[in-house]
Design an enzyme around this catalytic site. Sequence first.
Site, PDB file in Angstrom:
ATOM      1  N   ILE A 148     -26.660  25.839 -48.994  1.00 57.19           N
ATOM      2  CA  ILE A 148     -27.755  24.870 -48.838  1.00 57.19           C
ATOM      3  C   ILE A 148     -28.562  25.024 -50.118  1.00 57.19           C
ATOM      4  O   ILE A 148     -29.194  26.054 -50.344  1.00 57.19           O
ATOM      5  CB  ILE A 148     -28.603  25.124 -47.581  1.00 57.19           C
ATOM      6  CG1 ILE A 148     -27.746  24.889 -46.332  1.00 57.19           C
ATOM      7  CG2 ILE A 148     -29.839  24.219 -47.595  1.00 57.19           C
ATOM      8  CD1 ILE A 148     -28.473  25.086 -45.020  1.00 57.19           C
ATOM      9  N   PRO A 149     -28.511  24.025 -50.996  1.00 63.62           N
ATOM     10  CA  PRO A 149     -28.954  24.175 -52.381  1.00 63.62           C
ATOM     11  C   PRO A 149     -30.470  24.160 -52.586  1.00 63.62           C
ATOM     12  O   PRO A 149     -31.027  23.249 -53.208  1.00 63.62           O
ATOM     13  CB  PRO A 149     -28.288  22.991 -53.069  1.00 63.62           C
ATOM     14  CG  PRO A 149     -28.250  21.936 -52.003  1.00 63.62           C
ATOM     15  CD  PRO A 149     -27.972  22.686 -50.733  1.00 63.62           C
ATOM     16  N   CYS A 150     -31.139  25.194 -52.108  1.00 59.58           N
ATOM     17  CA  CYS A 150     -32.587  25.268 -52.292  1.00 59.58           C
ATOM     18  C   CYS A 150     -32.963  25.396 -53.764  1.00 59.58           C
ATOM     19  O   CYS A 150     -34.101  25.091 -54.134  1.00 59.58           O
ATOM     20  CB  CYS A 150     -33.168  26.416 -51.474  1.00 59.58           C
ATOM     21  SG  CYS A 150     -32.435  28.015 -51.807  1.00 59.58           S
ATOM     22  N   HIS A 151     -32.012  25.780 -54.619  1.00 58.01           N
ATOM     23  CA  HIS A 151     -32.304  25.851 -56.059  1.00 58.01           C
ATOM     24  C   HIS A 151     -32.578  24.469 -56.648  1.00 58.01           C
ATOM     25  O   HIS A 151     -33.173  24.366 -57.712  1.00 58.01           O
ATOM     26  CB  HIS A 151     -31.148  26.532 -56.816  1.00 58.01           C
ATOM     27  CG  HIS A 151     -29.842  25.820 -56.709  1.00 58.01           C
ATOM     28  ND1 HIS A 151     -28.991  26.001 -55.622  1.00 58.01           N
ATOM     29  CD2 HIS A 151     -29.231  24.932 -57.522  1.00 58.01           C
ATOM     30  CE1 HIS A 151     -27.917  25.248 -55.796  1.00 58.01           C
ATOM     31  NE2 HIS A 151     -28.033  24.594 -56.941  1.00 58.01           N
ATOM     32  N   ARG A 152     -32.191  23.419 -55.933  1.00 67.45           N
ATOM     33  CA  ARG A 152     -32.421  22.052 -56.414  1.00 67.45           C
ATOM     34  C   ARG A 152     -33.837  21.557 -56.111  1.00 67.45           C
ATOM     35  O   ARG A 152     -34.192  20.446 -56.488  1.00 67.45           O
ATOM     36  CB  ARG A 152     -31.395  21.102 -55.792  1.00 67.45           C
ATOM     37  CG  ARG A 152     -29.974  21.417 -56.222  1.00 67.45           C
ATOM     38  CD  ARG A 152     -28.950  20.540 -55.548  1.00 67.45           C
ATOM     39  NE  ARG A 152     -27.603  20.996 -55.888  1.00 67.45           N
ATOM     40  CZ  ARG A 152     -26.530  20.758 -55.158  1.00 67.45           C
ATOM     41  NH1 ARG A 152     -26.613  20.026 -54.059  1.00 67.45           N
ATOM     42  NH2 ARG A 152     -25.351  21.229 -55.520  1.00 67.45           N
TER      43      ARG A 152
END
Length: 191
Positions: A148-152
């Site tokens: 789940i790309p929380c870095h985005r």
Amino acid sequence: MQATPVAPIAAFTTCPAPWAFLHVATTAAGIVAVSLDGETPHFVDGLARRLHGTVLPAEDGAVPEEWRAVLDRATRQIGEYLAGRRRAFEIPIDLRVSAWDALVLGSAARLQYGETTSYGQLAQRIGRPGAAQAVGGAMGRNPVPILIPCHRVIAAGGRIGGYGGSTYADRQAGLAIKRSLLAIEGTILAS
């Protein structure tokens, strides 16, 4: 007298990463944790407390073969992503979070490869304008970063924001990982 084997609630393995390695854990339902900080005892103890059960290495004989297969698939796909050869994941996720975190993480999961948004914009997407700080909290609690790309999700004005909640001993190390994940996707932030 022989000890009775303990049935695990989760199993974990490691995966190489540009910053050293990461941990990936699964339950019968899917990937339940990805840890980017690389400290095995801290990861295992924290996950055992969170899930209220025993967490074993994937190599342990008590770990079901199906779990090993999920971990193998997950580490292969994460490795492909880190090498720039994968843009999406096809891995079951066991997301054990609060309803708020599930709402926020569900919206973050829909961000496409290379796409970024701010905490405030994500708050608006879920119908909660003004909840940027709460969105940031949910991002910091994401148990399955990368998948789940929380870095985005970045700060307003294109700033990096934070990364990884309190899982990193050094805030700068967490931000360096976030920058490297964004760079894999072609996003370079000025600040």
